[in-house]
Motif scaffolding. Structure first.
Motif, PDB file in Angstrom:
ATOM      1  N   PRO A  74     -19.346 -12.096  43.261  1.00 24.91           N
ATOM      2  CA  PRO A  74     -18.593 -11.612  44.419  1.00 24.91           C
ATOM      3  C   PRO A  74     -19.555 -11.303  45.575  1.00 24.91           C
ATOM      4  O   PRO A  74     -20.039 -10.190  45.727  1.00 24.91           O
ATOM      5  CB  PRO A  74     -17.916 -10.343  43.892  1.00 24.91           C
ATOM      6  CG  PRO A  74     -18.841  -9.857  42.824  1.00 24.91           C
ATOM      7  CD  PRO A  74     -19.492 -11.071  42.221  1.00 24.91           C
ATOM      8  N   TRP A  75     -19.838 -12.294  46.392  1.00 27.08           N
ATOM      9  CA  TRP A  75     -20.897 -12.207  47.400  1.00 27.08           C
ATOM     10  C   TRP A  75     -20.364 -11.657  48.735  1.00 27.08           C
ATOM     11  O   TRP A  75     -19.172 -11.720  49.027  1.00 27.08           O
ATOM     12  CB  TRP A  75     -21.490 -13.599  47.629  1.00 27.08           C
ATOM     13  CG  TRP A  75     -20.497 -14.570  48.212  1.00 27.08           C
ATOM     14  CD1 TRP A  75     -19.607 -15.357  47.528  1.00 27.08           C
ATOM     15  CD2 TRP A  75     -20.249 -14.815  49.592  1.00 27.08           C
ATOM     16  NE1 TRP A  75     -18.829 -16.080  48.386  1.00 27.08           N
ATOM     17  CE2 TRP A  75     -19.202 -15.774  49.673  1.00 27.08           C
ATOM     18  CE3 TRP A  75     -20.801 -14.332  50.773  1.00 27.08           C
ATOM     19  CZ2 TRP A  75     -18.706 -16.252  50.888  1.00 27.08           C
ATOM     20  CZ3 TRP A  75     -20.313 -14.798  51.993  1.00 27.08           C
ATOM     21  CH2 TRP A  75     -19.282 -15.745  52.040  1.00 27.08           C
ATOM     22  N   ILE A  76     -21.291 -11.154  49.549  1.00 31.93           N
ATOM     23  CA  ILE A  76     -20.983 -10.739  50.921  1.00 31.93           C
ATOM     24  C   ILE A  76     -22.294 -10.717  51.694  1.00 31.93           C
ATOM     25  O   ILE A  76     -23.350 -10.404  51.140  1.00 31.93           O
ATOM     26  CB  ILE A  76     -20.295  -9.352  50.963  1.00 31.93           C
ATOM     27  CG1 ILE A  76     -19.816  -9.022  52.380  1.00 31.93           C
ATOM     28  CG2 ILE A  76     -21.206  -8.248  50.415  1.00 31.93           C
ATOM     29  CD1 ILE A  76     -18.888  -7.798  52.441  1.00 31.93           C
ATOM     30  N   SER A  77     -22.259 -11.091  52.970  1.00 29.46           N
ATOM     31  CA  SER A  77     -23.478 -11.024  53.772  1.00 29.46           C
ATOM     32  C   SER A  77     -23.775  -9.565  54.111  1.00 29.46           C
ATOM     33  O   SER A  77     -22.870  -8.718  54.142  1.00 29.46           O
ATOM     34  CB  SER A  77     -23.327 -11.835  55.068  1.00 29.46           C
ATOM     35  OG  SER A  77     -22.459 -11.186  55.982  1.00 29.46           O
ATOM     36  N   LEU A  78     -25.037  -9.272  54.360  1.00 31.35           N
ATOM     37  CA  LEU A  78     -25.420  -7.900  54.694  1.00 31.35           C
ATOM     38  C   LEU A  78     -24.723  -7.437  55.967  1.00 31.35           C
ATOM     39  O   LEU A  78     -24.320  -6.274  56.070  1.00 31.35           O
ATOM     40  CB  LEU A  78     -26.943  -7.801  54.857  1.00 31.35           C
ATOM     41  CG  LEU A  78     -27.503  -6.423  55.205  1.00 31.35           C
ATOM     42  CD1 LEU A  78     -27.135  -5.388  54.145  1.00 31.35           C
ATOM     43  CD2 LEU A  78     -29.024  -6.489  55.381  1.00 31.35           C
ATOM     44  N   VAL A  79     -24.553  -8.327  56.925  1.00 32.81           N
ATOM     45  CA  VAL A  79     -23.836  -7.990  58.165  1.00 32.81           C
ATOM     46  C   VAL A  79     -22.427  -7.510  57.849  1.00 32.81           C
ATOM     47  O   VAL A  79     -21.952  -6.489  58.382  1.00 32.81           O
ATOM     48  CB  VAL A  79     -23.795  -9.209  59.114  1.00 32.81           C
ATOM     49  CG1 VAL A  79     -22.809  -8.982  60.253  1.00 32.81           C
ATOM     50  CG2 VAL A  79     -25.176  -9.492  59.680  1.00 32.81           C
ATOM     51  N   ASP A  80     -21.728  -8.236  56.992  1.00 35.18           N
ATOM     52  CA  ASP A  80     -20.352  -7.859  56.655  1.00 35.18           C
ATOM     53  C   ASP A  80     -20.298  -6.646  55.736  1.00 35.18           C
ATOM     54  O   ASP A  80     -19.342  -5.859  55.792  1.00 35.18           O
ATOM     55  CB  ASP A  80     -19.631  -9.045  56.008  1.00 35.18           C
ATOM     56  CG  ASP A  80     -19.222 -10.095  57.030  1.00 35.18           C
ATOM     57  OD1 ASP A  80     -18.991  -9.726  58.196  1.00 35.18           O
ATOM     58  OD2 ASP A  80     -19.138 -11.286  56.664  1.00 35.18           O
ATOM     59  N   GLU A  81     -21.307  -6.467  54.885  1.00 35.99           N
ATOM     60  CA  GLU A  81     -21.378  -5.258  54.059  1.00 35.99           C
ATOM     61  C   GLU A  81     -21.436  -4.017  54.948  1.00 35.99           C
ATOM     62  O   GLU A  81     -20.688  -3.048  54.750  1.00 35.99           O
ATOM     63  CB  GLU A  81     -22.606  -5.312  53.149  1.00 35.99           C
ATOM     64  CG  GLU A  81     -22.930  -4.016  52.430  1.00 35.99           C
ATOM     65  CD  GLU A  81     -22.009  -3.676  51.294  1.00 35.99           C
ATOM     66  OE1 GLU A  81     -22.053  -2.535  50.793  1.00 35.99           O
ATOM     67  OE2 GLU A  81     -21.227  -4.561  50.871  1.00 35.99           O
ATOM     68  N   VAL A  82     -22.313  -4.047  55.934  1.00 39.40           N
ATOM     69  CA  VAL A  82     -22.460  -2.911  56.856  1.00 39.40           C
ATOM     70  C   VAL A  82     -21.171  -2.702  57.645  1.00 39.40           C
ATOM     71  O   VAL A  82     -20.696  -1.565  57.797  1.00 39.40           O
ATOM     72  CB  VAL A  82     -23.658  -3.155  57.794  1.00 39.40           C
ATOM     73  CG1 VAL A  82     -23.632  -2.190  58.974  1.00 39.40           C
ATOM     74  CG2 VAL A  82     -24.967  -3.028  57.031  1.00 39.40           C
ATOM     75  N   ALA A  83     -20.586  -3.777  58.148  1.00 35.70           N
ATOM     76  CA  ALA A  83     -19.355  -3.668  58.925  1.00 35.70           C
ATOM     77  C   ALA A  83     -18.205  -3.139  58.065  1.00 35.70           C
ATOM     78  O   ALA A  83     -17.377  -2.345  58.535  1.00 35.70           O
ATOM     79  CB  ALA A  83     -18.987  -5.022  59.520  1.00 35.70           C
ATOM     80  N   ALA A  84     -18.158  -3.564  56.802  1.00 32.91           N
ATOM     81  CA  ALA A  84     -17.094  -3.104  55.908  1.00 32.91           C
ATOM     82  C   ALA A  84     -17.223  -1.608  55.631  1.00 32.91           C
ATOM     83  O   ALA A  84     -16.220  -0.877  55.619  1.00 32.91           O
ATOM     84  CB  ALA A  84     -17.127  -3.893  54.600  1.00 32.91           C
ATOM     85  N   LEU A  85     -18.439  -1.138  55.394  1.00 31.66           N
ATOM     86  CA  LEU A  85     -18.633   0.294  55.148  1.00 31.66           C
ATOM     87  C   LEU A  85     -18.277   1.107  56.386  1.00 31.66           C
ATOM     88  O   LEU A  85     -17.664   2.178  56.280  1.00 31.66           O
ATOM     89  CB  LEU A  85     -20.072   0.556  54.710  1.00 31.66           C
ATOM     90  CG  LEU A  85     -20.471  -0.043  53.348  1.00 31.66           C
ATOM     91  CD1 LEU A  85     -21.931   0.272  53.029  1.00 31.66           C
ATOM     92  CD2 LEU A  85     -19.566   0.439  52.225  1.00 31.66           C
TER      93      LEU A  85
END
Length: 299
Positions: free
Chosen positions: A194-205
């Motif tokens: 279940p992957w996610i880019s670091l950019v989207d990880e930060v935006a999601a949090l």
């Protein structure tokens, strides 16, 4: 917002704290040494020590504390360290909140895709239930510890997947090999990550910080991909082949059987159902886009 953050010096924490500061938020980083500037506050989670005054007046607390999961073999001592570093930090934060007349309104406490175990074959939504294994049991206890926050605090437990970045994370050892054309899939490569880019990880949090969502949230991209696809897309972005597969027995020998099975060879086809329903938009919803971003930032 005034935000108190633990684990701010880690892989995700460094990116998130920098992003929040750039957005104009006041971020206080919890450190295990004497504070060096007004943006830091000292604590000792192993001893359960945190002055609740640090949290007084904060709008939110973000908990990213935890020893690295896959950076060394899982000896009994290392497993204990992995567990204690998460559970004691989480309980120290919730206990400090409980000593305040008005605790922060939001507690964002990291969890992981490991909640679902390593051998699930169905699509995994937030209501799928816990799996088996050390990581699944840890995540159950970790999330339960977060919910010891005082009544009225909105508790969110993001179940983060594999974060793709040029700067480290799960791709740390793999990226240089792919860059030079000597890498390849891990195991048979048919296991879903279940992957996610670091950019989207930060935006999601950040999105979860200001949304009304409570409880568990799967944090991954909407496009499912197995390891074969992830490695192939990264290799293609590097314009390199990726044919040197690492067989499962070799991974178990190098990493230890339990770590390899629960982390590298785990099959978790996770769906970000609640994140999508809340209106979150991904910068890298497709694997090809994320791979190009990773490779572009690795040069």
């Amino acid at each position: 917002m005034r935000i108190v953050m633990s684990g701010a010096s880690g892989f995700i924490g460094t990116a998130l704290s920098g992003h929040l500061l750039a957005r104009g938020h006041d971020v206080v980083r919890l450190v295990r040494r004497p504070a060096a500037d007004p943006g830091e506050a000292s604590w000792d989670p192993a001893a359960g020590r945190l002055d609740e005054a640090v949290l007084d007046g904060a709008d939110a607390v973000i908990n990213l504390s935890g020893a690295g999961i896959g950076d060394r073999r899982w000896t009994k001592e290392r497993i204990r360290e992995i567990k204690d570093s998460r559970l004691m930090a989480t309980k120290t934060l919730t206990a400090a909140m409980g000593r305040l007349d008005t605790p922060p309104s939001t507690f964002l406490s990291q969890s992981a895709s490991g909640y679902y175990g390593g051998s699930r074959t169905t699509q995994l939504r937030e209501d799928s239930g816990a799996g088996k294994g050390m990581l699944a049991a840890l995540c159950v206890d970790w999330e339960a510890a977060a919910h010891t926050a005082p009544a009225g605090v909105r508790v969110v437990t993001p179940r983060t997947g594999v974060v793709l970045s040029a700067d480290g994370g799960a791709l740390g050892p793999l990226l240089p090999l792919l860059k030079w054309g000597v890498g390849g899939p891990l195991g048979n490569g048919r296991q879903y990550w279940p992957w996610i880019s670091l950019v989207d990880e930060v935006a999601a949090l950040e999105h979860l910080l200001v949304s009304s969502i409570e409880g568990p949230v799967n944090v991954c991209a909407p496009e499912s991909a197995d390891v074969n696809a992830i490695v192939a897309q990264l290799a293609a972005a590097f314009h390199r082949p990726a044919f040197l597969r690492v067989p499962a027995p070799a991974l178990k020998l190098a990493l230890g059987a339990h770590l390899a099975e629960e982390l590298v060879l785990a099959n978790q086809r996770m769906e970000p159902a609640r994140l999508a329903d809340s209106g979150f938009t991904w910068e890298h919803p497709a694997l090809a886009d994320a791979a190009r971003w990773v490779v572009g930032n690795s040069k």
